[in-house]
Design an enzyme around this catalytic site. Structure first.
Site, mmCIF file in Angstrom:
data_model
loop_
_atom_site.group_PDB
_atom_site.id
_atom_site.type_symbol
_atom_site.label_atom_id
_atom_site.label_comp_id
_atom_site.label_asym_id
_atom_site.label_seq_id
_atom_site.Cartn_x
_atom_site.Cartn_y
_atom_site.Cartn_z
ATOM 1 N N LYS A 85 40.106 35.541 41.041
ATOM 2 C CA LYS A 85 39.246 36.718 40.868
ATOM 3 C C LYS A 85 39.851 37.791 39.976
ATOM 4 C CE LYS A 85 36.656 36.045 45.130
ATOM 5 N NZ LYS A 85 36.026 36.668 46.308
ATOM 6 N N ASP B 215 31.422 41.412 45.631
ATOM 7 C CA ASP B 215 32.163 41.402 46.893
ATOM 8 C C ASP B 215 32.254 42.786 47.513
ATOM 9 O OD1 ASP B 215 32.777 38.703 47.039
ATOM 10 O OD2 ASP B 215 34.665 38.907 45.948
#
Length: 520
Positions: free
Chosen positions: A301, A339
């Site tokens: 990520k 997220d």
């Protein structure tokens, strides 16, 4: 046979009943065929070398006279006996009604004899010539030469199997479908080769292999996932591909959520797991506009930012991307982070549901002023840290990599403590605990990142891990009286955000929630 006109059959799912690692009886094979039919297979594959004490006349009769599905008989890979006996066994398979007979390229000299035998018995079975390439996948030119060599045998179907050491090799397999004059089965085995099965119908493949329940084969999707998640009969040349970039990737629940959701809104897309070892090689290889976007999982990520042409301001500030879109007008890769809001709103909503909403009069978050204890400093942790900071929480961060934790703490004006102090850390009453590490993830499900005795001091415990749905951390926290929030809730909310970005449509939120509640 041998026509230059390419036949384009509909996609068939084939279940191997035997593998090279096992020996099975004819009774087990018959039971396996019926199991395959019940699990949604269209045909089965049986390797003669795996039949226990193989007796051609008896065993082929039992198998082919009791078949509930079309059968592909595969010749011995290694044959040390009488070649005439070998040919007689294959001729017998033709006589008894085998739907497909597969011989290796090096044994293709018997093909014309089998074809003549097929004609004499008025059989409709198809002849397959195959080549299994050991080691690294050869360059494109070598693969094309192999395909030409197999086509020259005059087989009805040709089959090429490679062993993928890296997902970037599979692009060579997909290219072969456009160059072949006869129906082609081509795929790579192993976990990195999984997409060669799932995506082959997009490029012209017509047989996809799937494993029986209880007989998992690395690199093969399960029959259950092919039937319920991927539904390959809907995949065609126009299907948009979305992939989860991760390592490992087999734990992902994304395919069972995104694929049914695409179909629910009549969007022609497919979502597949992509086991990626090297980001640079991956992005330099998969440049096709057919690959429309990506989810980004552990451990990429943060690293993936440098491969994005543009990054959304929120993702830029977090320095973590979990969603990438290939912009249609110019092909540029744009990174986003779904997220952050997913995790923080899941925590806030749980607090509000339990009455912790500042009496309902204030517009401030129920996290405002609370101590937020964050375990981890990676991509998911960064999303939680920036989200908590934006809601006015006070952060203390623990991570095995102290420098990484210190850097994140500085970015969100929080405190950092050594990871080894976590087991002794005594939180203030009303604090929030968030685990953003893989601790407790399947298969190592018996671990928690903090001392069990301290769990009762937390008002709420959140775990980013969602496999299993109820981690040991959440079970222990629940027993200690804390409010608990599963990573499943974050997963659902971030997936809804991804769906909107992937498709440009409004996600079917209730439909997606129902899938999560029933499947996870």
């Amino acid at each position: 046979m041998g026509s230059n006109e390419l036949i384009k059959p509909s996609v068939m799912v084939c279940a191997p009943i035997t593998t090279t690692q096992q020996s099975v009886s004819t009774e087990q094979i018959v039971n396996g065929m019926h199991q395959a039919k019940a699990e949604g297979a269209d045909m089965v594959e049986i390797r003669l070398q795996c039949v226990t004490n193989f007796n051609p006349l008896h065993d082929l009769k039992v198998i082919l006279q009791n078949k509930p599905l079309p059968v592909l008989i595969v010749d011995w890979q290694k044959w040390e006996g009488d070649e005439n006996m070998r040919l007689e066994a294959l001729q017998l398979a033709v006589e008894l009604g085998a739907d497909f007979v597969e011989v290796e390229l090096k044994a293709a000299s018997c093909l014309q004899t089998l074809v003549e035998h097929k004609r004499n018995y008025n059989s409709h079975g198809k002849m397959i010539v195959s080549c299994n390439v050991d080691g690294i996948t050869p360059p494109q030119e070598e693969l094309l030469q192999l395909v030409a060599q197999m086509q020259a045998t005059g087989a009805d179907i040709i089959k090429l199997v490679t062993h993928a050491a890296d997902i970037t090799e599979i692009i060579r397999i997909f290219y072969l479908f456009s160059c072949c004059r006869v129906p082609l089965i081509a795929y790579s085995v192993g976990e990195r080769g999984l997409i060669s099965q799932i995506l082959s119908p997009k490029f012209g493949g017509f047989i996809v292999y799937g494993s029986l329940a209880g007989n998992t084969i690395p690199g093969l999707p399960s029959l259950d996932s092919l039937q319920k998640a991927y539904e390959l009969e809907h995949v065609n040349a126009d299907t948009k591909v979305f992939g989860l970039i991760s390592k490992p990737v087999s734990h992902s629940k994304g395919p069972i959520l995104h694929n049914p959701s695409f179909r629910h809104v009549n969007y022609n897309g497919i979502y597949v797991p992509m086991f990626v070892d090297n980001l640079e090689e991956f992005f330099s290889t998969y440049t096709s506009p057919d690959i429309s976007g990506f989810s980004v999982g552990f451990p990429y990520k943060e690293k993936v930012l440098r491969f994005c042409d543009e990054v959304h301001p929120l993702a830029q500030s977090i320095e973590a991307v979990n969603t990438i879109i290939r912009r249609p007008k110019d092909g540029k890769l744009v990174g986003y982070n779904t997220d952050c809001e997913a995790a923080i709103t899941a925590i806030e909503d749980a607090l509000i549901e339990h009455g912790y909403n500042d009496g309902g009069a204030s517009l401030s978050s129920p996290l405002a002023g609370r101590l937020f204890v964050l375990v981890g400093a990676g991509g998911a942790a960064k999303a939680l840290a920036f989200g908590a900071k934006s809601r006015g929480a006070r952060l203390v961060i623990f991570d095995i990599d102290f420098d990484r934790a210190k850097s994140l703490a500085c970015a969100v004006l929080g405190e950092v403590q050594p990871y080894e102090e976590l087991v002794n850390f005594q939180p203030e009453k009303g604090a929030i605990l968030a685990n953003a590490t893989p601790v407790g993830m399947h298969p190592n499900t018996d671990r928690i990142p903090v001392a069990e005795a301290t769990l009762g001091d937390y008002l709420l415990v959140f775990d980013v891990v969602y496999t299993p749905r109820r981690t040991r951390l959440l079970k222990d926290a629940d027993a200690a009286g804390a409010i608990t929030v599963s990573g499943v809730e974050m997963f659902l909310r971030q997936a809804i955000g991804q769906f909107n970005l992937f498709t440009g449509l409004k996600a079917p939120e209730e439909f997606m929630r129902e899938i999560v509640l029933s499947k996870f």
